[in-house]
Design a protein around this motif. Structure first.
Motif, short mmCIF file in Angstrom:
data_model
loop_
_atom_site.label_atom_id
_atom_site.label_comp_id
_atom_site.label_asym_id
_atom_site.label_seq_id
_atom_site.Cartn_x
_atom_site.Cartn_y
_atom_site.Cartn_z
N PRO A 1 -5.05 -8.13 8.37
CA PRO A 1 -3.88 -6.92 7.53
C PRO A 1 -2.72 -7.53 7.14
N ASP B 1 -3.03 -9.24 4.31
CA ASP B 1 -2.86 -8.44 2.64
C ASP B 1 -1.76 -7.80 2.47
N GLU B 2 -0.54 -8.02 3.44
CA GLU B 2 0.18 -7.28 3.83
C GLU B 2 1.14 -7.99 2.64
N ASP C 1 -10.60 -0.96 12.18
CA ASP C 1 -10.18 -1.73 13.16
C ASP C 1 -9.92 -0.43 14.84
#
Length: 767
Positions: free
Chosen positions: A114, A117-118, A231
């Motif tokens: 994640p 992607d952030e 998640d």
């Protein structure tokens, strides 16, 4: 492609075999960047952006075009029935086949972190490209990538200086200031506003309609991309909830993501900001109403007015405007069907989340930001929450800027090009090893048995053996230094700052083996500890860690309760209001104590406060290798502590946190002491045992690496708090909790007054 270039860029069609994961290219680009190999860095970063766009394009295509029209009739043809479960099976199979064809079976379940992607959402690859292109002499591309990053985060001070630098260059002109990733709907909206101001109403109508066309396509894309993995944490898969609760959690995640899209459409590249006005869609219809009226098309203008009122039915200016329409024309007009259906869909999703929060919240941690549950707020929505921030520019706070407590890292030199944070990926070089053979030799012997053959690390207790651990055990493999001691009780010591009235300073920075830390006793009475301890028993297992019962140690179970959850329980009579009020009141008291002791000039605000308890599930204190088992690994509180020893201050770390504190509620336990580690994070130097009313305060950065020893007996309850000097980062749920407490206390006072007034006549008679 149907939508915003910001989410997905149209790329040339290629076979599935040509796809490769974008996180790999991103890491390789950073590695080349570190080595100042600018050509390779540009190639890898551009490839990473292209592959990510291709991946997102495939997801949107598969979700909407290929698998978005599964009907009951199509299910019947499969001979498996036509219920919801059958729909899930059919859609799942369709998506798998579609993605396999688009990117290859090998990468359908490829997990992208994640945090990666952030960084793409924040356009950080363009910040790297800015430097690489500049170093390569391509000023036009350097400026384009710099401006593209700047538009995603206009508050970044270094990029502001970078653009100012470019503006002074002779070869630069205004045409080079291009946002490569600017969404199409925002492009047309900006043009529409400009021509509207020029009173070119036909052209304005055309541009606003184009903007709406791209808006709807981009919204479809954003909502389609919400179909993402859930998640549950590293340990949770072994203890998954039952089928229906599992589905409930998945649906809740999907709904929350889809509602966020409304705000994401207002900012470049889908960055969510809870304080976005969320008025981009309705304002289109406001402009169109006036534009159509100006060209004499009142039926269309009336339709636009009714569409606007779908989102803001009580808007006074619009209510006044519709009085100028011919009533027959207005009554005959119909709002835009697509907008009405979309609004109904959103409000239905809001109701579903509110239902989950009301019925599941106290038990399973379903809770949502009230800003998210109001998709189209009025202009005054945030004023009560924070009037000052309403006047600031929309955009995320610069999470990479230096904080007041970190003067050694203060930026004093002129800003340099490129990222202002540490490299997010390790380069692969092992710290302290000059060759692979040296590393292997180190792994083949016991460093404590042969200390002369191992490197040394400096600690306040002298030089100690350096030992290695795998990345998966980073922070957990810790040993006690030879002089390690645990503070239990003792006389008062010299204070380095003011001590609260009635409290006693028991340990200062000298005793705790490092700067900016203290232990203070006497901040709660036994009765107050008991009251908070009882309130903590209502804690939700896994609260604050997405339901993970054992977020830090497999040998313990973790439960917590936020102030807002506690206030809601008091509101329904499940807990004592007085206990929740104490929970609230101790907040400001502790913030003042920490501020004054560390002699800070600015106020401290609570970023997060959590009443938590831990229960041991076994009595093991060491693992199979003889390492100490920890409740919480060694870590700082405001950066990403990486296995290579670096700690970059970037999301998802809480980089704005500057000080931390833990207030303990009980001492009838075994183990569970907090300890401070040496700078390498490998040795415990000084520990502190929990005790009722004992406060441990310390800095949030790497100067205060800390961990918690394994709890082996009893229930350990405490109140950890994380502080920041940034008012805008204060926990917004605290205000909601205060409102509930204020209402409960007012109601209690009103009842008391009512009881007193009923008794007064008889008392006067007796007198």
């Amino acid at each position: 492609m149907r939508g915003s270039k910001c989410l997905v860029t149209i790329i040339s069609a290629t076979s599935a075999g040509d796809y490769s994961p974008y996180d790999t290219h991103y890491a390789q680009g950073i590695h080349a960047y570190e080595n100042e190999n600018w050509t390779e860095a540009i190639t890898e970063f551009e490839r990473a952006i292209e592959e990510r766009n291709r991946y997102l394009e495939a997801k949107v295509h598969c979700s909407i075009d290929s698998c978005g029209n599964i009907t009951g009739d199509s299910l019947k043809s499969l001979s498996i029935g036509s219920g919801f479960s059958q729909y899930v099976i059919a859609r799942g199979l369709c998506l798998y086949k579609c993605m396999s064809e688009a990117i290859g079976k090998k990468y359908v379940d490829w997990r992208i972190l994640p945090s990666v992607d952030e960084e793409f959402q924040a356009r950080l690859p363009y910040q790297y490209l800015n430097v690489a292109y500049f170093k390569s002499g391509n000023i036009r591309k350097a400026l384009e990538t710099a401006f593209t990053f700047f538009n995603a985060d206009p508050s970044d001070p270094e990029m502001q200086d970078t653009l100012a630098f470019y503006q002074e260059m002779e070869e630069v002109d205004d045409s080079m200031f291009v946002d490569i990733e600017n969404p199409e709907h925002l492009k047309h909206y900006e043009i529409a506003q400009s021509v509207y101001q020029l009173e070119d109403y036909p052209q304005a109508i055309s541009e606003f309609e184009q903007s709406l066309h791209w808006y709807w396509d981009s919204m479809d894309e954003c909502r389609a991309l919400c179909d993402a993995p859930f998640d549950f944490g590293d340990d949770y898969p072994d203890e998954l909830p039952n089928y229906h609760l599992f589905q409930t959690k998945m649906v809740a995640q999907l709904l929350e993501c889809r509602l966020k899209c409304v705000k994401q459409m207002e900012l470049p590249c889908g960055r969510y900001h809870r304080r976005s006005n969320s008025d981009l869609l309705p304002i289109h219809y406001h402009y169109l109403m006036f534009a159509y009226h100006e060209i004499g098309d009142d039926p269309k203008a009336a339709s636009m007015a009714k569409t606007y009122l779908t989102f803001h039915p009580d808007n006074e200016p619009m209510q006044i405007n519709i009085q100028f329409f011919d009533q027959e024309v207005y009554e005959a007009a119909q709002p835009e069907e697509k907008a009405v259906k979309f609004h109904k869909k959103l409000m239905r999703e809001v109701k579903m989340l509110e239902y989950l929060e009301h019925h599941f919240g106290p038990t399973y941690g379903f809770k949502y930001d009230y800003a998210l549950l109001t998709p189209f707020p009025d202009e005054m929505f945030f004023e009560a929450e924070d009037e000052r921030l309403m006047n600031e520019d929309i955009g995320d706070i610069d999470e990479n800027s230096q904080t007041p407590w970190d003067p050694e890292n203060e930026v004093k030199d002129p800003p340099t090009f490129g990222p202002s944070y540490d490299t997010p990926f390790p380069t692969g070089a092992e710290i302290g090893y000059e060759s692979v053979a040296e590393k292997i030799d180190d792994l083949l012997f016991d460093p404590l048995a042969e200390p002369d053959k191992v490197k040394q690390v400096d600690t306040v207790h002298g030089k100690l053996p350096y030992y290695s651990a795998g990345d998966e055990k980073f922070g957990y493999v810790v040993r006690d230094s030879p002089k390690y001691s645990v503070f239990d009780d003792g006389p008062a010591v010299n204070a380095e700052g003011p001590v609260a009235d009635g409290a006693v300073l028991k340990q200062n920075s000298t005793h705790l083996a490092g700067p900016t830390r203290f232990v203070m006793d006497g901040l709660l009475s036994d009765e107050q500890c008991e009251s908070l301890y009882k309130l903590a028993s209502y804690g939700i297992v896994g609260d604050g860690y997405e339901g993970d019962k054992k977020p830090h140690s497999k040998g313990e179970e973790f439960a917590g309760i936020s102030l807002l959850t506690a206030a809601r329980l008091a509101d329904i009579g499940a807990v004592e209001t007085a206990a929740v009020q104490l929970y609230h009141d101790i907040n400001s008291k502790l913030a003042k104590i920490v501020k004054e002791y560390f002699k800070l000039e600015t106020d401290l605000y609570i970023d997060f406060i959590h009443l938590v308890c831990r229960d041991p599930k076994d009595e093991k204190t060491t693992d199979e290798d003889g390492n100490i088992i920890l409740s919480h690994p060694v870590h700082p509180d405001n950066c990403l502590y990486l296995p290579d020893g670096t700690c970059p201050r970037r999301p998802p770390a809480y980089v704005w946190r500057e000080y931390s504190a833990v207030l303990y509620l009980n001492e009838d336990i075994e183990g569970g002491e907090i300890f401070f580690a040496d700078p390498s994070g490998k040795y415990a130097l000084a520990g502190v045992k929990p005790k009722c009313g004992r406060l441990v305060g310390f800095c949030a950065g790497t100067d205060c690496l800390h961990g918690v020893k394994k709890l082996t007996g009893g229930k350990r309850c405490a109140l950890p708090i994380w502080y920041t000097t940034r008012k805008e980062k204060e926990d917004f749920t605290l205000e909601d909790a205060r409102a509930i407490l204020k209402r409960l206390n007012s109601s209690s006072a009103s009842n008391t007054d009512s009881d007193s007034s009923e008794k007064m006549p008889s008392e006067k008679t007796e007198l």
